[in-house]
Motif scaffolding. Structure first.
Motif: not given
Length: 228
Positions: A172-180
């Motif tokens: 997505g538009p941001v890093e995966g762990a941050k989005a989670f």
């Protein structure tokens, strides 16, 4: 001349030779065993015959077995069409916020809760958390658990739902762990404001261990995509 063309010519020539040998050596013989060709007493030349057609077939098969054939290819000078690019690997991560005791959330209460944490109603009639002011840069989304998942804002006070599904699509538009982490925070805030219950994608209560495992899966997925 290519190798394949030469092999076909050799096979055809071999067949002609075999037939010629059989034709020249299979003249009718009389009872005395002498040839009855043009010097016979009748003065007539008899047509050659073959005693056994299967013998020729067997010899042709033996000749063809001695030659190894390879597939014939036709060269095409035109440019070959480009192969379609493989689709980028994706991963979908899902959470649920549901009403307790098999109850329902009131439509207007749910909308106020989602808008209160920065979610916007948009594409497909559901709510999204976007990156900055770009409506196309969706970090995660929230849909109703009532089909088709959209929210009818014009009649929201008359609606109720057993819960919502929050989901993000990686990459997505941001890093995966941050989005989670952002989605987890939003889910907790909605559950708290509506006295709801937080569940995982299978409908089980979301434990701390399960949350950590889901986050680790996201990190591993993004690592595999980078090294691929």
């Amino acid at each position: 001349m290519g190798m394949d063309d030469l092999r076909w010519l050799l096979l055809i020539a071999g067949i002609i030779v075999i037939v010629g040998v059989y034709v020249s050596g299979r003249w009718r013989r009389d009872d005395s065993g002498e040839d009855t060709d043009g010097d016979s007493s009748t003065g007539e030349r008899l047509a050659p015959i073959l005693d056994n057609d299967d013998e020729i077939a067997d010899d042709v098969v033996e000749l063809s077995d001695d030659i190894e054939f390879e597939p014939m290819y036709v060269e095409d000078d035109s440019a070959a069409p480009a192969e379609p690019a493989e689709p980028e690997p994706q991963k979908i991560v899902t959470l649920r916020v549901v009403a307790r005791d098999r109850g329902f959330f009131k439509g207007d209460d749910l909308i106020l809760s989602m808008r209160g944490i920065g979610l916007r109603h948009g594409k497909f009639g559901i709510f999204h958390r976007v990156d900055g002011d770009d409506d196309d840069a969706t970090i995660f989304s929230a849909a109703s658990l009532v089909e088709p998942g959209s929210f009818d804002l014009a009649n929201i006070r008359d609606q109720q739902t057993p819960g919502i599904s929050l989901f993000l699509v990686l990459p997505g538009p941001v890093e995966g762990a941050k989005a989670f982490d952002m989605m987890m925070e939003a889910a907790r805030m909605i559950a708290q404001s509506l006295h709801g219950e937080l569940l995982d994608e299978s409908g089980s209560t979301l434990s701390i261990q399960r949350e950590r495992y889901m986050r680790e899966e996201i990190i591993q997925f993004e690592h595999s995509v980078r090294v691929a």
